[in-house]
Design a protein around this motif. Structure first.
Motif, PDB file in Angstrom:
ATOM      1  N   GLN A  78      44.328   6.364  22.353  1.00 13.25           N
ATOM      2  CA  GLN A  78      44.098   7.537  21.533  1.00 13.25           C
ATOM      3  C   GLN A  78      42.634   7.925  21.671  1.00 13.25           C
ATOM      4  O   GLN A  78      41.778   7.108  22.023  1.00 13.25           O
ATOM      5  CB  GLN A  78      44.436   7.265  20.066  1.00 13.25           C
ATOM      6  N   ALA A  79      42.348   9.221  21.404  1.00 16.07           N
ATOM      7  CA  ALA A  79      40.962   9.677  21.441  1.00 16.07           C
ATOM      8  C   ALA A  79      40.155   8.953  20.363  1.00 16.07           C
ATOM      9  O   ALA A  79      40.657   8.655  19.291  1.00 16.07           O
ATOM     10  CB  ALA A  79      40.911  11.185  21.225  1.00 16.07           C
ATOM     11  N   ARG A  80      38.893   8.665  20.672  1.00 17.50           N
ATOM     12  CA  ARG A  80      38.066   7.884  19.740  1.00 17.50           C
ATOM     13  C   ARG A  80      37.947   8.599  18.399  1.00 17.50           C
ATOM     14  O   ARG A  80      38.129   7.994  17.337  1.00 17.50           O
ATOM     15  CB  ARG A  80      36.680   7.652  20.348  1.00 17.50           C
ATOM     16  N   TYR A  81      37.652   9.890  18.406  1.00 17.28           N
ATOM     17  CA  TYR A  81      37.511  10.626  17.153  1.00 17.28           C
ATOM     18  C   TYR A  81      38.247  11.957  17.265  1.00 17.28           C
ATOM     19  O   TYR A  81      38.202  12.620  18.315  1.00 17.28           O
ATOM     20  CB  TYR A  81      36.033  10.903  16.830  1.00 17.28           C
ATOM     21  N   ALA A  90      31.596  16.440   5.296  1.00 15.28           N
ATOM     22  CA  ALA A  90      33.008  16.065   5.399  1.00 15.28           C
ATOM     23  C   ALA A  90      33.464  16.081   6.855  1.00 15.28           C
ATOM     24  O   ALA A  90      34.195  15.188   7.295  1.00 15.28           O
ATOM     25  CB  ALA A  90      33.858  17.016   4.568  1.00 15.28           C
ATOM     26  N   MET A  91      33.046  17.083   7.620  1.00 18.81           N
ATOM     27  CA  MET A  91      33.431  17.149   9.028  1.00 18.81           C
ATOM     28  C   MET A  91      32.789  16.018   9.826  1.00 18.81           C
ATOM     29  O   MET A  91      33.421  15.429  10.714  1.00 18.81           O
ATOM     30  CB  MET A  91      33.039  18.508   9.614  1.00 18.81           C
ATOM     31  N   LEU A  92      31.523  15.678   9.494  1.00 20.30           N
ATOM     32  CA  LEU A  92      30.852  14.594  10.203  1.00 20.30           C
ATOM     33  C   LEU A  92      31.544  13.259   9.977  1.00 20.30           C
ATOM     34  O   LEU A  92      31.503  12.370  10.843  1.00 20.30           O
ATOM     35  CB  LEU A  92      29.385  14.497   9.761  1.00 20.30           C
ATOM     36  N   SER A  93      32.212  13.098   8.833  1.00 24.24           N
ATOM     37  CA  SER A  93      32.878  11.822   8.549  1.00 24.24           C
ATOM     38  C   SER A  93      33.971  11.532   9.575  1.00 24.24           C
ATOM     39  O   SER A  93      34.318  10.380   9.791  1.00 24.24           O
ATOM     40  CB  SER A  93      33.470  11.836   7.143  1.00 24.24           C
ATOM     41  N   ALA A  94      34.525  12.553  10.210  1.00 29.57           N
ATOM     42  CA  ALA A  94      35.598  12.354  11.176  1.00 29.57           C
ATOM     43  C   ALA A  94      35.107  11.680  12.444  1.00 29.57           C
ATOM     44  O   ALA A  94      35.912  11.163  13.227  1.00 29.57           O
ATOM     45  CB  ALA A  94      36.252  13.692  11.525  1.00 29.57           C
ATOM     46  N   ASN A 100      45.824   6.533  10.878  1.00 22.14           N
ATOM     47  CA  ASN A 100      45.391   5.367  10.122  1.00 22.14           C
ATOM     48  C   ASN A 100      44.555   4.418  10.967  1.00 22.14           C
ATOM     49  O   ASN A 100      43.641   3.776  10.462  1.00 22.14           O
ATOM     50  CB  ASN A 100      46.607   4.660   9.526  1.00 22.14           C
ATOM     51  N   ILE A 101      44.830   4.300  12.269  1.00 17.61           N
ATOM     52  CA  ILE A 101      44.045   3.396  13.116  1.00 17.61           C
ATOM     53  C   ILE A 101      42.641   3.954  13.309  1.00 17.61           C
ATOM     54  O   ILE A 101      41.644   3.226  13.265  1.00 17.61           O
ATOM     55  CB  ILE A 101      44.750   3.204  14.469  1.00 17.61           C
ATOM     56  N   ARG A 102      42.547   5.265  13.489  1.00 15.95           N
ATOM     57  CA  ARG A 102      41.221   5.879  13.624  1.00 15.95           C
ATOM     58  C   ARG A 102      40.440   5.754  12.316  1.00 15.95           C
ATOM     59  O   ARG A 102      39.234   5.511  12.311  1.00 15.95           O
ATOM     60  CB  ARG A 102      41.404   7.343  14.030  1.00 15.95           C
ATOM     61  N   ALA A 103      41.130   5.877  11.180  1.00 16.81           N
ATOM     62  CA  ALA A 103      40.477   5.694   9.885  1.00 16.81           C
ATOM     63  C   ALA A 103      39.955   4.271   9.744  1.00 16.81           C
ATOM     64  O   ALA A 103      38.863   4.031   9.206  1.00 16.81           O
ATOM     65  CB  ALA A 103      41.458   6.022   8.759  1.00 16.81           C
TER      66      ALA A 103
END
Length: 929
Positions: free
Chosen positions: A264-267, A285-289, A383-386
């Motif tokens: 999957q893509a890293r972010y 908020a966008m930077l948190s991604a 969820n994995i990226r989170a």
């Protein structure tokens, strides 16, 4: 005085940054050059460096995003990536149909810009529209028109249906949906549903590729928001550092392996921007991604994602102008050993859910108890990226050593997020890595400006992630409330058994036993069983039951009955039916005699009581009773026949039951030949033997041959079962011209053959039938035609002859190949074709025999006539490689088969410097049932 002025400027700079940018303020400032740049950097650090700190408002914004509101002052939304979102009802009207106010018209606006696509539309939690297709159950009640925001006219259908919506209502630059609902009191028992949609959001410009398209790349979405003149910061593209942006774009697109396989893509960034929030809140908020930072320095914005950047700058005594201030431990208020929070789960239709918490048992033990950072991720949906982002935040928090380094003006080039190396002999540090988090300015007693750089330790290991770090994710989802409009049917299959009850006079009454599995619905109240005689065309009869079994009787004998079972819920709503058919028994006369079975656990004859318990009557002449004895090593069944003449039972000792046959006790030699038919057997007992000879087996030159190294043997078939032998080989060869002079092309050739070792069989197998046609094909190949399929009797190495013994005077002809043609459209079929080099001794009307040993003596190698001569055209000092495939079959065998591969160089006209090498032989040998 100078110090207070500087401090005031820093505060003003921070305020301007929060309001939307530095450019306008800097243009009118009395400060210029490096000082302005330095102070702007400081303000940028203080504003942005806390991007991953807890923000309760972000979590609040995530809840209820998929609810549609009816508010006259609803805020505008921006959608990036893919997410599910509710909208704002901007128009609602009712019109008449067959009834008053039968239709409700709603216009729901979802975004204040063009979106890439509407993918799905939901009513409450039920999907009602999927890429243009309406759900079947909603089709009578729903019309949907979607508008992506690029429309230039009003919705024509709504204009035609409602007098209140005119051609001027275009909703330009607004993504919206027009929905018409047809009123139905039962279907809409709970009122108007909440409408939400899964949307691919805004298309953005990629400055690297110059393409404008939909994307989930966080760096590109942030770049778009910075430049957006309608809702964003309205920054110029020239004010955004292109190098840092390109690096961030590439970082976000990096592939990260998953434990379940794939990548999957890293972010990614998927979520909603609410224009009611401040631009600073939206950016954070966008930077948190992407675990990212946004820094304004030297008149440019620098975008970076969560990744380790190896430092290239060292701060040592040559840059320091004072002593280090070191703090080795953070206060407990800013320390945590776990990270948890909510995100919008794509696995659960983008509902808010908890991602798996990241907790370090080591840190928790060191701190005395778990201390969690509650970190919402409003723009992360996987969820994995989170988990990766949460783990990164956790490890960053454990870097507890912070320093303040007084430096000369060289340090003004640092930005928040930069990594530097600190070398200090007193602390024993040699290029220890720190991350810059901010700085301030001060003056020495002599008036020199000091840049006090604040930094915190960091390491590459903080950013490590492996697929084994993944935690299981259990989506909680939202509770589906039961509306009572549907009832689940009984679970198939429907069990229907024709049975009977025995009356006192020995007669029977036909009945039907009905059984089913309970419906998977906790609101099921009862079942309705319905049946009718389909043979006689009778009227349906209904009966209800609370159980999952029912007996229908009496019924007509020798008739077919159709039976249906329905489930009813507490509101009286009926499910679909579970239907079946059954034929009732035909015999209603007294049972004289009959067959019964019971467990008696005795080898003795049954008692009258034992028989009566099973049959419901006393024994009659000819009754057969099967008494099972389970006390023996294997269950034994005794067959007893009753005689009224002697009023006793006699045992039938020839009766054999399945339990008397022990597994493995019957072998092949105990089964009489031809007593079991082929169509009674199942399974495949073919045997496969792989072949893989190593490289460079042997080289042949000067007309020589490779025939001793590649010997192959297929063992005898297991179990004494005759099987067909076959060999499939791939031979890789090369020819090398070692001549060092001249330019003439050298031509060499070789023959590649597979030979079989004769076992000395002297009698051939009749192929079957007589020849119906002999025809000549190109290259003087003869084709014999026989009616029927005789493929199993032939092989590609062997010969045919009109005599079974290959007697003198009967030509023995090698088989080149064979085939079978069945009847197909345009061709008559059911013919076997045999191809030979000569068939002069076999004519139409004659039969012939096949011998896989070609009637030669034992120990002689037999070649297939279907071989190939390989030619090599080679320049001096060159090598040419070729590959030859051999597929041969050899007919049925009960013994092993031996083969050899022969590669023989022909006598060429200019071969002297051209050796031919066999590099490898690979394939399979098979014994096929």
């Amino acid at each position: 005085m100078a110090v207070s002025a500087i401090a005031g400027f820093v505060t003003a700079g921070g305020a301007v940054a929060a309001a939307g940018g530095f450019a306008a303020f800097a243009a009118g400032s009395m400060f210029a050059g490096s000082l302005l740049t330095a102070f702007a950097v400081g303000a940028g650090m203080s504003m942005i460096s806390r991007a991953l700190m807890p923000k309760p408002s972000m979590g609040q914004q995530m809840v209820g995003l998929d609810f549609t509101v009816r508010e006259p002052d609803a805020t505008r939304k921006m959608i990036y990536g893919r997410t599910r979102v509710g909208g704002a009802v901007v128009f609602i009207d009712t019109t008449d149909g067959d009834e008053d106010n039968e239709y409700i018209h709603m216009v729901i606006a979802f975004a204040g810009h063009e979106v890439d696509a509407f993918e799905k539309i939901y009513a409450n939690q039920e999907k009602i529209w999927d890429n243009g297709s309406r759900t079947v159950s909603w089709q009578p009640y729903l019309d949907v028109n979607v508008h992506r925001g690029n429309q230039t006219t009003a919705d024509a259908e709504l204009v035609a249906r409602s007098s209140k919506w005119t051609t001027d209502h275009k909703l330009l630059d607004t993504a919206y949906v027009y929905i018409r609902l047809k009123y139905d009191a039962e279907f809409f028992a709970n009122g108007l549903p909440n409408i939400s949609a899964t949307i691919r959001g805004k298309k953005v410009l990629n400055p690297v590729t110059s393409a404008t398209e939909w994307t989930q790349n966080p760096a590109l979405c942030i770049y778009d928001y910075l430049r957006d003149t309608k809702y964003g910061l309205s920054e110029s593209a020239s004010d955004i550092n292109s190098a840092s942006l390109a690096t961030a774009i590439s970082l976000c697109d990096q592939s990260v392996p998953l434990a379940a396989g794939g990548n999957q893509a890293r972010y990614t960034l998927d979520g909603v921007i609410d224009t009611a929030n401040s631009k600073k809140e939206n950016i954070e908020a966008m930077l948190s991604a992407m675990s990212g930072k946004l820094v304004y320095s030297s008149g440019e914005y620098f975008v970076s994602g969560g990744a380790y950047v190896a430092p290239t700058v060292t701060i040592d005594e040559s840059v320091m102008i004072g002593g280090l201030e070191v703090q080795t431990k953070q206060s407990r208020r800013s320390l945590y050993n776990g990270v948890k929070g909510i995100f919008r789960s794509e696995e659960d239709d983008y509902n808010a859910a908890d991602y798996p918490a990241q907790l370090s048992s080591t840190y928790s033990a060191a701190d005395g108890d778990p201390i969690y950072l509650d970190m919402a991720l409003p723009f992360t949906t996987n969820n994995i990226r989170a988990q990766r982002i949460a783990k990164l935040a956790l490890l960053q928090s454990r870097q507890q050593t912070t320093i303040t380094v007084p430096c000369n003006l060289t340090a003004l080039k640092f930005r928040a997020g930069d990594t530097v190396m600190i070398t200090n002999a007193k602390m024993g540090w040699s290029q220890k890595v720190f991350q810059v988090i901010g700085y301030d300015l001060s003056l020495t007693a002599s008036g020199e400006i000091v840049v006090n750089v604040q930094a915190i330790e960091t390491a590459a290991a903080i950013y490590d992630w492996t697929s084994s770090d993944e935690e299981d994710y259990l989506a909680g989802g939202e509770l589906d409330l039961y509306d009572g409009k549907t009832a689940q049917p009984p679970v198939a299959p429907l069990g229907l058994t024709a049975s009977s009850t025995v009356n006192a006079d020995g007669t029977v009454t036909p009945t039907i036993n009905v059984s089913w599995t309970a419906a998977s619905d906790s609101f099921t109240d009862y079942y309705l069983v319905q049946w009718y005689n389909s043979t006689a065309g009778g009227t349906a009869v209904n009966s209800s039951t609370k159980t999952t079994a029912f007996t229908i009787g009496p019924v007509e004998p020798a008739s077919n009955y159709a039976v249906t079972v329905y489930a009813y819920n507490g509101l009286g709503v009926r499910s679909t039916g579970l239907t079946g058919n059954v034929s009732t028994i035909t015999d209603t006369t007294p049972k004289l005699p009959s067959l019964y079975q019971a467990v008696t656990d005795s080898s003795s004859a049954p008692t009258t009581a034992q028989f009566t318990t099973v049959a419901g009557r006393n024994p009659k002449n000819g009754d057969v009773f099967l008494a099972t004895d389970t006390t023996t090593a294997t269950d034994t069944v005794h067959s007893w026949t009753y005689s009224t003449a002697s009023s006793s039972w006699s045992e039938n000792t020839n009766f054999i039951s399945g339990d008397l046959i022990v597994d493995g006790s019957i072998t092949g030699d105990q089964i009489t030949a031809n007593s079991i038919q082929v169509n009674k057997l199942t399974g495949d007992i073919s045997e496969t033997y792989p072949i893989n000879y190593p490289s460079s087996i042997q080289t042949c030159t000067g007309g020589g041959a490779v025939d001793n190294d590649v010997r192959l043997t297929i063992p005898a078939p297991t179990g004494g079962v005759e099987k067909n032998a076959s060999v499939s080989l791939t031979v890789k060869l090369s020819a090398a011209n070692s001549s060092s002079s001249g330019t003439a092309t050298v031509i060499a050739s070789c023959d590649v053959r597979l030979q079989r070792l004769s076992t000395g069989i002297t009698t051939g197998t009749s192929v079957g039938g007589t020849v119906t046609q002999v025809s000549t094909l190109p290259n003087n190949v003869k084709r014999l035609k026989i009616v029927g399929n005789h493929i199993s009797k032939l092989g590609t190495i062997g010969s045919i002859c009109r005599s079974s013994t290959g007697a003198a005077g009967n030509a023995i002809t090698p088989v080149l190949g064979y085939s079978y043609q069945n009847t197909v459209t345009g061709y008559s079929g059911n013919h076997t074709y045999i191809y030979t080099t000569s068939a002069s001794d076999i004519t139409v009307g004659q039969s012939f025999y096949f011998n896989k040993d070609a009637w030669v003596s034992q120990g002689t190698y037999i070649s297939s006539e279907a071989y190939e001569t390989l030619y090599f055209q080679i320049q001096p000092q060159d090598t040419v490689s070729k590959e030859y495939t051999i597929n041969e079959t050899f007919g049925g065998t009960l013994s092993g088969e031996n083969f050899r591969l022969t590669v023989k160089q022909n006598q060429p006209w200019n071969y002297s410097n051209v050796p031919i090498t066999v590099h490898s032989v690979s394939g399979v040998m098979q014994l096929i049932t």
